[in-house]
Design a protein around this motif. Structure first.
Motif, short mmCIF file in Angstrom:
data_model
loop_
_atom_site.label_atom_id
_atom_site.label_comp_id
_atom_site.label_asym_id
_atom_site.label_seq_id
_atom_site.Cartn_x
_atom_site.Cartn_y
_atom_site.Cartn_z
N LYS A 1 0.79 -1.21 -0.07
CA LYS A 1 -0.01 -0.21 -0.03
C LYS A 1 0.72 1.07 -0.03
CE LYS A 1 -1.88 1.10 3.84
NZ LYS A 1 -2.70 1.17 5.08
N GLN A 2 0.35 2.29 -0.73
CA GLN A 2 1.08 3.61 -0.81
C GLN A 2 0.05 4.73 -0.88
OE1 GLN A 2 3.58 4.04 -4.20
NE2 GLN A 2 5.07 5.37 -3.12
N ILE A 3 0.06 5.84 -0.13
CA ILE A 3 -0.58 6.79 -0.04
C ILE A 3 0.15 8.02 -0.93
CG2 ILE A 3 -2.00 8.58 1.29
CD1 ILE A 3 -1.91 6.34 3.50
N VAL A 4 -0.82 8.77 -1.83
CA VAL A 4 -0.14 9.83 -2.68
C VAL A 4 -1.21 10.88 -2.50
CG1 VAL A 4 0.27 10.33 -5.00
CG2 VAL A 4 1.18 7.93 -4.46
N GLU A 5 -0.80 12.18 -2.50
CA GLU A 5 -1.59 13.19 -2.71
C GLU A 5 -1.25 14.06 -4.07
OE1 GLU A 5 -0.72 15.69 0.44
OE2 GLU A 5 -1.62 14.07 2.14
N ILE A 6 -2.58 14.58 -4.51
CA ILE A 6 -2.27 15.25 -5.71
C ILE A 6 -3.13 16.43 -5.50
CG2 ILE A 6 -2.26 13.06 -7.19
CD1 ILE A 6 -5.31 13.49 -8.06
N ILE A 7 -2.74 17.40 -6.62
CA ILE A 7 -3.52 18.64 -6.87
C ILE A 7 -3.60 18.78 -8.14
CG2 ILE A 7 -2.22 19.72 -4.63
CD1 ILE A 7 -0.55 21.27 -6.76
N THR A 8 -4.89 19.58 -8.41
CA THR A 8 -5.15 20.07 -9.93
C THR A 8 -4.28 20.87 -10.20
OG1 THR A 8 -7.00 20.92 -10.98
CG2 THR A 8 -6.68 21.89 -8.92
N THR A 9 -3.91 20.92 -11.77
CA THR A 9 -2.96 21.71 -12.34
C THR A 9 -3.37 23.14 -12.22
OG1 THR A 9 -3.05 19.95 -14.07
CG2 THR A 9 -2.13 22.14 -14.60
N LYS A 10 -4.45 23.56 -11.99
CA LYS A 10 -4.90 24.79 -11.61
C LYS A 10 -4.34 25.49 -10.49
CE LYS A 10 -9.56 24.54 -14.16
NZ LYS A 10 -10.85 24.28 -13.93
#
Length: 681
Positions: A203-212
């Motif tokens: 298991k791995q947890i990743v955080e993303i943000i929108t390009t905006k």
């Protein structure tokens, strides 16, 4: 009858898509294994378009009720295992864990999750597609895929067999799969786990943000505090380590709600794909016309570009050398998987930091990954404890990794502490950054380290007019050398180009800049020059977008000139005490500069004329660092005249042709094969 029809359609699809054969192969693996399994996990690749054509109801279930659709495939697969005697250990249908892997979702708005719109739908338990840039990730840890429980009362018939099997479902926490308060449905006794049958996964947890959200890093926040909300992605099993820091991905998954210290929406990733950049459409008609008018010269087009660039910030004809270097650095950014050698770092020495800061901030907005580093954050990755309590360490990207394939503008070097400057020097030199994870500090058995590639160009400036620097200026002993004693020498060396930007010099007359500033104060949005109206910011953005994706190759004479200059310059800048002042990375910067000038000319081939500009810029930088040599280059060699009209452009071409002849003479005198060249060189 409806359920039976869907099972038939599922079997037909598995047969047609060769999924049935893959399932049989997976069963053979399990059957041959000596490990005890509570559950048997199978991935089934699903093309929604094909499924919908085969059976609309099953297709609808997969898209909108994926957990129920998985049960349909689970039943089909269980019958197949029992009929064909594929797995001897298998006893009950619940032991089969089916994971439906979707190839895509319908390109409709209702299937996309916009990170800028709230609230996010996490109650429907169906598939959505979300797109974002990775800004943080954890180390890989284990989770429970499935576990076997038995009734603690030996007299109970459910104290044997596989009647109680817990399987992880999207959105479930570890405690939902394994804990100690489960009760037997038959006798209400407590259930106990048979640990030898527990099946673990990664298991791995990743955080993303929108390009905006990148707009907040590009100067749009006007130095005001800002906050953006990342979305958490849970990666499991074959999906772990498939996402890299700073990259943009499309993720198909099921939104769920996870309760930690605060309720947070996350997505259980089902499939991941890298976002390919859009293909550049071309340049504007005005630039096309300008290119055709200057086609007889290899130097005029880029000279005009530098002359008119950023006319919203500085008047045309001022800061031409700096603007040319900025444009060349911008075309060395890339939306593709860029080579590390493409980076072109700039360190600017100036006494007008406000103007230079505005110019650099304007420039980074012309590329998708132009990041202005906020002084309150970190340039490079940092560590923190994972907020979801999984025991994993969370690694935050930092500005440099967020600027992947673009520019990281870090502002004034003086605003960074010594340890951060040492970290910057190491990253610029090696083009990588290593994060050390202390096992003792974060509760692990052993120490770990993770290395991330640094794939951006760094821009920075130094204020040489500050009081501390004025009082500590020392007398230069070499012609052309600039006092950089307050900047760590190794850091100055690490930057590809050192640029002296003094607005009071003949190259930067004060009156046009003062006049421009006053007019802008009166009319901030006004276009003061014809160039601003004819060649807009969007035109420059399109030009850079097209130029940076050109594949360029070196002509033979260009290659010979680069290597000849490098060897000759290394020869004349070597002494018996300090050795050579020209590092091996000089070749890399010369190649990058030559490529950049060719790209800016919208050419696919690097010519000797491109190499000349690269050499003049590089030699100017070397002179500032170490002083002049026998190949003496004037500070304004690239722009010896103010560009008023065609006549001045012609004079510049004649001057550069003379410089090219001097360069060839320098190579012939001090380069390889000459009498004074040592045999080992």
């Amino acid at each position: 009858m409806s359920n039976l029809k869907m099972k038939e359609a599922a079997l037909i699809y598995l047969d047609r898509s060769r999924g049935l054969q893959k399932f049989i192969d997976d069963c053979k693996y399990y059957n041959a294994s000596k490990q005890s399994y509570a559950v048997f996990r199978f991935n089934i690749l699903i093309n929604p378009s094909d499924i919908v054509e085969l059976d609309a109801e099953l297709g609808n279930h997969i898209l909108h009720q994926p957990l129920k659709a998985a049960q349909v495939f689970q039943s089909v697969c269980f019958i197949a295992v029992k009929t064909l005697s594929l797995i001897g250990q298998l006893q009950t249908e619940t032991q089969i864990n089916i994971v439906l892997k979707l190839t895509h979702l319908p390109p409709l708005p209702s299937y996309s999750l916009d990170l800028c719109k709230f609230p996010l739908d996490y109650t429907s338990q169906r598939f959505y597609m979300v797109q974002g840039i990775v800004i943080a990730m954890t180390t890989v840890t284990k989770y429970t895929q499935g576990a076997r429980f038995l009734c603690s009362d030996e007299a109970c018939p459910l104290s044997k067999g596989f009647q109680y099997v817990r399987v992880h479902v999207p959105g479930a926490t570890e405690s939902a799969t394994v804990r100690s308060d489960f009760l037997c449905n038959l006798c209400s006794s407590s259930l106990q786990e048979d640990r030898k049958f527990r099946v673990l996964g990664d298991k791995q947890i990743v955080e993303i943000i929108t390009t905006k959200a990148l707009h907040a890093f590009q100067g749009y926040s006007n130095n005001q505090p800002f906050r953006f909300q990342p979305l958490t992605i849970f990666l499991r099993d074959e999906s772990v380590n498939k996402m890299n820091m700073g990259n943009e991905y499309k993720i198909i998954g099921i939104p769920t709600c996870v309760k930690t210290s605060q309720t947070a929406v996350c997505i259980e990733a089902n499939s991941i794909s890298f976002c390919n950049p859009k293909v550049a459409s071309g340049i504007s008609d005005n630039f096309s016309h300008l290119l055709s008018l200057t086609s007889s010269s290899c130097w005029k087009f880029t000279a005009i570009l530098a002359n008119i660039f950023a006319s919203q910030i500085v008047p045309p004809g001022t800061y031409n050398l700096l603007k040319l270097c900025l444009l060349m650095s911008l075309v060395q950014t890339s939306d593709r998987k860029k080579e590390l050698e493409d980076c072109l770092d700039l360190l600017i020495i100036t006494s007008d930091t406000l103007l230079v800061d505005r110019l650099l901030n304007f420039s980074i907005n012309l590329v998708p990954r132009g990041i202005r580093h906020p002084i309150s954050t970190e340039i490079f990755p940092t560590l923190s404890r994972n907020k979801y309590g999984t025991g994993a360490v969370s690694i935050q990207a930092g500005s440099a990794l967020l600027a992947k394939g673009g520019i990281c503008f870090i502002g004034d070097l003086a605003s960074h502490k010594k340890d951060k400057l040492e970290q910057l020097q190491s990253a610029v030199e090696s083009r990588s950054i290593t994060v050390y994870i202390s096992g003792k500090k974060f509760g692990d058995d052993m120490d770990q380290q993770m290395t991330f590639p640094v794939q951006c160009s760094f821009w920075s400036f130094v204020d040489m007019d500050s009081s501390s620097r004025r009082n500590m200026q020392k007398t230069n002993t070499l012609i052309g050398q600039m006092d950089c004693s307050l900047i760590p020498a190794n850091l100055v060396e690490a930057f590809g180009l050192l640029i002296n930007c003094n607005e009071s010099s003949p190259c930067h007359p004060l009156f046009p800049i003062v006049q421009h500033t006053l007019k802008k104060a009166i009319d901030p949005k006004g276009l003061l020059y014809v160039a601003s109206k004819k060649f807009t910011t969007e035109d420059f953005r399109k030009l850079l977008d097209f130029a940076k994706n050109l594949n360029v190759e070196f002509s033979l004479e260009a290659e010979k000139m680069i290597h000849g200059y490098y060897l000759a310059s290394r020869r004349v800048r070597t002494d018996s005490i300090c050795g050579s002042k020209l590092s091996a990375s000089a070749i890399k910067y010369l190649i990058s500069l030559s490529e950049a000038h060719a790209r800016l000319n919208l050419r696919n081939k690097v010519l000797k004329e491109d190499v000349l500009i690269a050499v003049l810029l590089f030699e100017t930088s070397l002179t500032l660092k170490y002083g002049a040599t026998v190949f003496c280059v004037a500070p304004n060699a690239v722009f010896p005249f103010e560009l008023y009209d065609e006549e001045y452009l012609e004079q510049r071409d004649i001057y550069l042709t003379q410089c090219q002849q001097q360069l060839q003479q320098f190579i012939a005198t001090y380069g390889p094969g000459t009498v004074i060249f040592a045999s080992d060189e």
